[in-house]
Design an enzyme around this catalytic site. Structure first.
Site, PDB file in Angstrom:
ATOM      1  N   HIS A 191     -17.102   6.614   6.536  1.00 52.69           N
ATOM      2  CA  HIS A 191     -16.203   6.435   7.669  1.00 52.69           C
ATOM      3  C   HIS A 191     -16.750   5.432   8.673  1.00 52.69           C
ATOM      4  O   HIS A 191     -15.993   4.828   9.420  1.00 52.69           O
ATOM      5  CB  HIS A 191     -15.865   7.784   8.289  1.00 52.69           C
ATOM      6  CG  HIS A 191     -14.915   8.526   7.405  1.00 52.69           C
ATOM      7  ND1 HIS A 191     -15.329   9.382   6.424  1.00 52.69           N
ATOM      8  CD2 HIS A 191     -13.569   8.438   7.318  1.00 52.69           C
ATOM      9  CE1 HIS A 191     -14.271   9.821   5.776  1.00 52.69           C
ATOM     10  NE2 HIS A 191     -13.195   9.276   6.293  1.00 52.69           N
ATOM     11  N   GLU A 433      -5.442  13.563  -2.426  1.00 48.71           N
ATOM     12  CA  GLU A 433      -6.804  13.017  -2.488  1.00 48.71           C
ATOM     13  C   GLU A 433      -7.771  13.930  -3.237  1.00 48.71           C
ATOM     14  O   GLU A 433      -8.971  13.696  -3.237  1.00 48.71           O
ATOM     15  CB  GLU A 433      -7.317  12.673  -1.085  1.00 48.71           C
ATOM     16  CG  GLU A 433      -7.087  13.703  -0.023  1.00 48.71           C
ATOM     17  CD  GLU A 433      -7.446  13.191   1.383  1.00 48.71           C
ATOM     18  OE1 GLU A 433      -7.980  12.090   1.538  1.00 48.71           O
ATOM     19  OE2 GLU A 433      -7.192  13.947   2.346  1.00 48.71           O
ATOM     20  N   ASP A 457     -10.961   9.395  -0.996  1.00 44.07           N
ATOM     21  CA  ASP A 457     -11.435  10.708  -1.439  1.00 44.07           C
ATOM     22  C   ASP A 457     -11.096  10.976  -2.899  1.00 44.07           C
ATOM     23  O   ASP A 457     -11.861  11.622  -3.608  1.00 44.07           O
ATOM     24  CB  ASP A 457     -10.835  11.816  -0.554  1.00 44.07           C
ATOM     25  CG  ASP A 457     -11.660  12.004   0.711  1.00 44.07           C
ATOM     26  OD1 ASP A 457     -12.898  12.052   0.609  1.00 44.07           O
ATOM     27  OD2 ASP A 457     -11.066  12.089   1.803  1.00 44.07           O
ATOM     28  N   CYS A 504      -2.855   4.957   1.068  1.00 46.30           N
ATOM     29  CA  CYS A 504      -3.514   4.580   2.321  1.00 46.30           C
ATOM     30  C   CYS A 504      -5.038   4.509   2.198  1.00 46.30           C
ATOM     31  O   CYS A 504      -5.728   4.353   3.199  1.00 46.30           O
ATOM     32  CB  CYS A 504      -3.100   5.524   3.447  1.00 46.30           C
ATOM     33  SG  CYS A 504      -3.581   7.225   3.148  1.00 46.30           S
TER      34      CYS A 504
HETATM   35  C1  PEP Z   1      -8.613   8.608   1.841  1.00 45.63           C
HETATM   36  O1  PEP Z   1      -9.329   9.567   1.539  1.00 45.63           O
HETATM   37  O2  PEP Z   1      -8.282   7.717   1.037  1.00 45.63           O
HETATM   38  C2  PEP Z   1      -8.130   8.449   3.216  1.00 45.63           C
HETATM   39  C3  PEP Z   1      -7.268   7.520   3.513  1.00 45.63           C
HETATM   40  O3  PEP Z   1      -8.629   9.287   4.168  1.00 45.63           O
HETATM   41  P1  PEP Z   1     -10.086   9.136   4.825  1.00 45.63           P
HETATM   42  O4  PEP Z   1     -10.617   7.795   4.416  1.00 45.63           O
HETATM   43  O5  PEP Z   1      -9.915   9.278   6.283  1.00 45.63           O
HETATM   44  O6  PEP Z   1     -10.831  10.264   4.202  1.00 45.63           O
HETATM   45 MG    MG Z   2      -9.527  11.264   2.841  1.00 42.80          MG
END
Ligand code: PEP
Ligand code: MG
Length: 581
Positions: A191, A433, A457, A504
């Protein structure tokens, strides 16, 4: 000049002076002192050494008393090293003749000593090197007086070089001054990387140990496109990269002309190109680039950058800002996805051994219903301001989805009772995910209005690869055939149920995969705001039948490397000028 290879996580190039934060959070400055300050600085060094010696002595006495003299011997070695006349004269002359600050002289000299020990064959003296680092830290602590200098208080342009940065530390970096950052650890899906992309600063992570080779103030180049870090570059390299920075600027300016053009393929298929955001201010970047909405608002960052728990009003204000800026366009607000590497002040029952598999995300919200309700109330209140949609993260079982929906219904009833307006027809979606959700996707689509595929994920959980670990970064492949099948299964199920599917994860921001994803049937992509212009430009050059042919061929391939190479070749054919991240 020294070149280091890391993992490119946020594109762009930065050239600037290093601000070095070592693993203990010491900032190591290169500060030259003025000629008339030399005597004072020498005195400061003297006091620093005396204070550090007194500390070691106190430790030695305490250990000798508790455990006996033989255990205290280690401290004698430290004291001898610290008060070694040769070291002292080297430090003195660096300050007197080269006008180095005591901190810089200490760090430079002791790191050189440590390297000598580290370089001896067989690693027999690696402990000695640790002793030297120990002394350096103690001395720096005494000279600097405080630890981890607030990164948010930087007041001049710098590139940050650190052992690690947490997502909240990254989020607090002052974008006016931080030109980019490099970390020794960290993986492609961390992140911290996502925040860097959101802030639109070049970043390279997972470089491995290198901080001992660099000092504060050294010139550094960060190439966030190639994952390269260049320490003490020569003039020619600096000139080349400065030229690249200019080129990037003019390319971005050229792409601005795309803002009001639709994200429509050459054969007329409309694609919704949405933005991913972590902070409300990023909505402006989306508007500037003509995003068709917000496909993912990662609301947990409200928690990560706060010192106290956000109130309903704090949530509401943040959501209102985003929704109003987006006008009639959709805004998908994802409920809190705290935990794993996004853990801030949240209570954790015990030390988690496997936080990625632990109490995170929707599990944490369902375990802490008052917190969940606060957020849902704010989302519902903001739903009267525009096209707000709510999305639950990390849904694994149908029961979890139903529980989350029950809390939502309950909050709606509560608002009704208090005559607080909200959109009763608010669309409810889930992130896909976890592989278990894909296996059950035909059932999920009966109970949900939309899905968004979170490949960050999904890759982690399907390939069993920690997204934040540099040592397995080579195994973390969004285009692994197993992942493609999971995406394919999800899209097929949503098509059968006539509900929209979005993607996403970071994969959608890479032009390498745009053809593949459209070919698999996606008509929505949610990307990091900085990627909108390039992805749009590519979409406008594509033909859907060709994308479908690419997807079908990729689905038959056996490994990620071949699929990636194939996607790159196909990109080169249609848009050779597009950089690939
Ligand atoms: C993902 O897991 O692809 C996602 C968009 O959520 P994050 O990256 O915040 O875990
Ligand atoms: Mg995620």
């Amino acid at each position: 000049m020294q070149r280091l290879q890391g993992i490119a996580v946020s594109p762009g190039v930065a050239v600037g002076e290093a601000l070095v934060m070592d693993s203990e959070g010491f900032r190591i400055p290169r500060r030259f002192v003025s000629r008339d300050a030399v005597d004072n600085e020498l005195e400061r060094l003297e006091k620093g050494i005396a204070a550090a010696t007194a500390e070691i002595q106190a430790n030695r006495d305490a250990v000798a008393k508790e455990l006996g003299q033989q255990y205290a011997a280690i401290f004698d070695t430290h004291m001898q090293m610290l008060n070694d006349p040769k070291l002292r004269s080297e430090l003195d002359s660096m300050i007197r003749e080269r006008h180095y600050s005591p901190e810089y002289a200490v760090s430079r000299t002791l790191r050189r000593y440590a390297k000598v020990f580290q370089g001896l064959p067989g690693g027999a003296f690696s402990e000695r090197a640790s002793d030297v680092f120990d002394i350096e830290k103690r001395l720096l602590r005494n000279l600097l007086g405080r630890r981890r200098e607030e990164l948010s208080t930087i007041t001049s342009p710098a590139v940050i070089l650190a052992h690690d940065l947490t997502p909240s530390e990254t989020a607090s970096l002052n974008r006016n001054f931080v030109r980019g950052f490099v970390t020794e650890v960290g993986g492609p899906g961390s992140h911290t990387a996502i925040v860097a992309e959101g802030m639109e600063i070049p970043a390279v992570v997972g470089v491995g140990p290198f901080l001992t080779d660099v000092s504060g103030g050294d010139l550094v180049i960060i190439d966030g496109n190639q994952g390269l870090v260049i320490l003490q570059p020569d003039e020619e390299t600096v000139a080349r990269y400065r030229h690249e920075v200019e080129e990037e600027r003019s390319r971005a300016a050229r792409l601005e002309t795309l803002r009001d053009l639709p994200a429509q393929t050459a054969d007329g298929v409309q694609i919704a190109l949405l933005g991913n955001i972590e902070f409300p201010y990023e909505v402006d970047h989306c508007v500037e680039r003509g995003a068709n909405g917000i496909g993912l608002y990662r609301t947990e960052f409200l928690y990560l950058s706060a010192t106290t728990e956000p109130t309903e009003e704090t949530h509401f204000e943040a959501y209102s800002r985003v929704v109003k800026a987006m006008g009639k366009n959709p805004v998908v607000i994802r409920t809190l996805d705290l935990g794993a590497d996004k853990l801030a002040q949240m209570p954790s029952p015990d030390e988690e051994r496997n936080p990625v598999l632990g109490l995170r995300s929707i599990r944490m919200s369902l375990r802490n219903v008052p917190l969940f309700r606060t957020q849902l109330r704010a989302i519902l209140r903001a739903s009267t301001l525009g096209d707000v949609r709510v999305m639950f993260p990390l849904i694994t079982t149908l029961l979890e989805l139903r529980q989350a929906r029950m809390v939502l219904t309950d909050v709606m009833e509560d608002l009704d009772e208090h005559k607080i307006p909200f959109n009763r027809d608010l669309k409810v979606g889930m992130m896909v995910e976890v592989p278990a959700a894909v296996m059950m996707i035909d059932r999920f689509v009966e109970e949900i209005d939309f899905v968004s595929i979170g490949t960050n994920d999904l890759v982690q959980y399907s390939l069993a690869v920690d997204r934040a670990n540099k040592d397995v970064a080579n195994l973390y492949n969004s285009c692994d055939p197993a992942v493609l099948r999971l995406i394919d299964m999800t899209i097929r199920a949503t098509n059968r149920a006539s509900i929209p599917a979005n993607l996403c994860g970071r994969m959608s921001s890479s032009t390498t995969y745009t053809q593949l994803l459209l070919g698999l049937g996606l008509r929505q992509l949610s990307v990091t705001p900085g990627a909108i212009p390039e992805v749009k430009r590519l979409i406008r050059a594509l033909n859907l039948p060709q994308c479908q042919a690419i997807a079908q061929k990729a689905l038959l391939m056996e490994n990620a490397r071949d699929i990636k190479a194939y996607c790159r070749d196909e990109l080169k054919k249609v848009a050779p000028e597009l950089t690939q991240h």
